[in-house]
Design an enzyme around this catalytic site. Structure first.
Site, PDB file in Angstrom:
ATOM      1  N   LYS A  23      29.034  54.026  50.022  1.00 24.20           N
ATOM      2  CA  LYS A  23      28.380  54.969  49.111  1.00 24.20           C
ATOM      3  C   LYS A  23      28.765  56.417  49.416  1.00 24.20           C
ATOM      4  CE  LYS A  23      24.600  51.668  48.671  1.00 24.20           C
ATOM      5  NZ  LYS A  23      23.336  51.385  48.000  1.00 24.20           N
TER       6      LYS A  23
ATOM      7  N   ASN B 128       9.146  45.696  44.245  1.00 25.41           N
ATOM      8  CA  ASN B 128       9.180  45.399  45.675  1.00 25.41           C
ATOM      9  C   ASN B 128       8.010  46.084  46.373  1.00 25.41           C
ATOM     10  OD1 ASN B 128      10.037  48.147  46.538  1.00 25.41           O
ATOM     11  ND2 ASN B 128      11.824  47.624  45.290  1.00 25.41           N
TER      12      ASN B 128
ATOM     13  N   ASP C 298      17.698  46.125  42.699  1.00 26.30           N
ATOM     14  CA  ASP C 298      19.135  45.913  42.489  1.00 26.30           C
ATOM     15  C   ASP C 298      19.417  45.245  41.151  1.00 26.30           C
ATOM     16  OD1 ASP C 298      20.048  47.030  44.873  1.00 26.30           O
ATOM     17  OD2 ASP C 298      19.515  45.211  45.989  1.00 26.30           O
TER      18      ASP C 298
ATOM     19  N   PHE D 145      18.951  55.325  52.768  1.00 27.99           N
ATOM     20  CA  PHE D 145      18.174  54.452  53.645  1.00 27.99           C
ATOM     21  C   PHE D 145      18.770  53.052  53.540  1.00 27.99           C
ATOM     22  CE2 PHE D 145      14.257  56.499  55.235  1.00 27.99           C
ATOM     23  CZ  PHE D 145      14.447  57.753  54.697  1.00 27.99           C
TER      24      PHE D 145
HETATM   25  N1  CTP Z   1      20.118  52.526  46.189  1.00 29.16           N
HETATM   26  C1  CTP Z   1      20.389  53.161  44.997  1.00 29.16           C
HETATM   27  N2  CTP Z   1      20.523  52.439  43.844  1.00 29.16           N
HETATM   28  C2  CTP Z   1      20.395  51.100  43.855  1.00 29.16           C
HETATM   29  C3  CTP Z   1      20.116  50.440  45.075  1.00 29.16           C
HETATM   30  C4  CTP Z   1      19.975  51.177  46.221  1.00 29.16           C
HETATM   31  O1  CTP Z   1      20.518  54.393  44.999  1.00 29.16           O
HETATM   32  N3  CTP Z   1      20.527  50.431  42.716  1.00 29.16           N
HETATM   33  C5  CTP Z   1      19.996  53.332  47.439  1.00 29.16           C
HETATM   34  C6  CTP Z   1      18.649  53.209  48.105  1.00 29.16           C
HETATM   35  O2  CTP Z   1      17.774  54.229  47.650  1.00 29.16           O
HETATM   36  C7  CTP Z   1      18.995  53.398  49.561  1.00 29.16           C
HETATM   37  C8  CTP Z   1      20.398  52.843  49.680  1.00 29.16           C
HETATM   38  O3  CTP Z   1      20.928  52.840  48.344  1.00 29.16           O
HETATM   39  O4  CTP Z   1      19.035  54.760  49.945  1.00 29.16           O
HETATM   40  C9  CTP Z   1      20.491  51.446  50.226  1.00 29.16           C
HETATM   41  O5  CTP Z   1      19.600  50.609  49.545  1.00 29.16           O
HETATM   42  P1  CTP Z   1      19.439  49.081  49.956  1.00 29.16           P
HETATM   43  O6  CTP Z   1      18.536  48.407  48.975  1.00 29.16           O
HETATM   44  O7  CTP Z   1      19.148  48.969  51.421  1.00 29.16           O
HETATM   45  O8  CTP Z   1      20.920  48.558  49.794  1.00 29.16           O
HETATM   46  P2  CTP Z   1      21.744  48.007  48.602  1.00 29.16           P
HETATM   47  O9  CTP Z   1      22.893  48.925  48.397  1.00 29.16           O
HETATM   48  O10 CTP Z   1      20.896  47.725  47.431  1.00 29.16           O
HETATM   49  O11 CTP Z   1      22.321  46.658  49.231  1.00 29.16           O
HETATM   50  P3  CTP Z   1      21.585  45.259  49.525  1.00 29.16           P
HETATM   51  O12 CTP Z   1      20.411  45.173  48.588  1.00 29.16           O
HETATM   52  O13 CTP Z   1      22.638  44.254  49.244  1.00 29.16           O
HETATM   53  O14 CTP Z   1      21.182  45.269  50.969  1.00 29.16           O
END
Ligand code: CTP
Length: 396
Positions: free
Chosen positions: A341, A209, A279, A323
């Site tokens: 979380k 990303n 993700d 975040f």
């Molecule tokens: N995060 C994490 N591990 C993952 C995905 C996200 O620890 N596999 C953490 C990111 O570092 C961030 C927070 O979770 O602090 C939210 O990440 P974000 O990508 O906004 O949300 P997601 O939980 O992945 O949800 P979505 O992609 O559906 O918005």
């Protein structure tokens, strides 16, 4: 707070030099010890005598001035200072400092000092926005120099735009905050993740990303400066890691990041997940380069572990900060992530706003805590936001 502090003021040649007189006078009124160094160009705008009278100390203008008591003056001033401020700062000084050029008293002293450096730029808009000036500023930020950002206004040359030196009040508040923050994280352990992850598809390709890592690195830099023992776990980024980290662990994939985070989780006081973790990862990693064949080409993905959610499940003394980068329903989605979380604070980023999110040097965020309290944080540089967030996190 300023009482007894040693503040070195540099003045370079710009019309805003007259405001430095007010700055020096106000600092003296607040009880600080002030010494002033001026460039030759600065002396064309205000006289050393004015600043000597206001500061109560001799003003150095030349490399080979002979002070009453002989010392190697630039080293003496560099060591004496608790904090160094250059107001106004010209494009020339920014360029010299970024390049390591020390060809006069002020630039030499700035290279020699280990005190925190604050620069208040003042220049014509075209100069301020010039890519070379912006690149120099970015380089200095990455090295830990703080900028007191100029404001938009009518400049002395008649142009209207950014480049007007910040008000003396703003400079003073920044300095007061700086002293308040000095070493306030001493003895605290902070784990910060930054940057994107890369999920390999085959030996030459990956899914990733646009995360630049700037926010996480700014946080790490600020936390180090404030005395924390910082473990930075970083995905692939093009940034210089801050000096003084306890540990820097470079990772590629979400799985690698997860293992590194878990290995260091137990002893932390604060964990800040600024990384943009992918993700999903490909279900199978091809050992050989995938050859192009017919359309459609399909890759099957499986979910990556949610690192933060895992941390939330086994939280002890740690405060968890996440975040949320969103393009819609910012508050609702961010709040859901906070709860799901088990976080203490979430920093919500509206990616659709100009000056926020991935790649840029600034950010606009909302903070949401466990009790549902929301705070709107205005546009600021990621470096200032790093300090702002640490002020909030400290209170958790
Ligand atoms: N995060 C994490 N591990 C993952 C995905 C996200 O620890 N596999 C953490 C990111 O570092 C961030 C927070 O979770 O602090 C939210 O990440 P974000 O990508 O906004 O949300 P997601 O939980 O992945 O949800 P979505 O992609 O559906 O918005």
């Amino acid at each position: 707070m300023m009482q007894g502090k040693n503040i070195a003021i540099g003045i370079t040649g710009g019309i805003a030099a007259y405001k430095a007189c007010d700055l020096v006078s106000r600092l003296k009124q607040m009880g600080a010890n002030v010494k002033v160094a001026m460039t030759q160009a600065a002396t064309e705008f205000v006289t050393p005598l004015t600043l000597q009278s206001l500061s109560g100390n001799p003003v150095v203008t030349g490399m080979f001035d002979r002070p009453a008591q002989w010392e190697i003056e630039h080293i003496a001033m560099a060591k004496w200072a608790d904090l160094f401020v250059v107001a106004p700062t010209t494009a020339n000084l920014i360029g010299k400092l970024a390049a390591g050029i020390a060809d006069d008293f002020l630039s030499t002293t700035l290279l020699a000092t280990r005190a925190p450096i604050y620069l208040a730029p003042a220049m014509n808009t075209q100069m301020y926005t010039h890519p070379v000036v912006q690149a120099n500023m970015q380089k200095l930020r990455e090295l830990g120099v703080q900028f007191i950002e100029p404001v938009t206004g009518r400049l002395a040359c008649g142009d209207v735009g950014p480049g007007k030196m910040a008000d003396v009040d703003v400079i003073l508040t920044t300095l007061e905050n700086a002293f308040e923050r000095v070493q306030d994280y001493l003895g605290r352990r902070v784990l910060i993740t930054a940057g994107p992850t890369r999920e390999a598809i085959d030996p030459v390709r990956y899914l990733s990303n646009h995360s630049s890592g700037k926010m996480g690195y700014a946080l790490a830099r600020a936390a180090v400066r404030r005395g924390a023992a910082v473990t930075l776990i970083s995905g692939p980024v093009a940034l210089e890691p801050p000096a003084g980290l306890e540990k820097l662990i470079r990772v590629e994939s979400a799985d690698e990041m997860y293992r590194a985070v878990i290995d260091h989780y137990q002893e932390q006081d604060f964990v800040i997940m600024a990384a943009a973790v992918a993700d999903y990862k490909p279900k199978t990693l091809s050992g050989q380069k995938i050859k192009k064949t017919a359309e459609p080409f399909v890759i099957e993905f499986v979910k990556n572990i949610d690192i933060l959610a895992e941390l939330g499940k086994s939280k002890m003394q740690q405060k968890l900060i996440g975040f949320a980068a969103e393009t819609q329903n910012l508050e609702e989605y961010a709040r859901a992530k906070l709860l799901q979380k088990n976080l203490d604070l979430i920093v919500a980023n509206d990616l659709t706003q100009e000056g926020a999110g991935f790649g840029v040097d600034t950010n606009i965020v909302k903070l949401i805590d466990r009790y549902g309290k929301i705070e709107d944080v205005p546009l600021m540089s990621k470096s200032d936001l790093g300090d702002f967030l640490l002020d909030k996190i400290k209170q958790l």
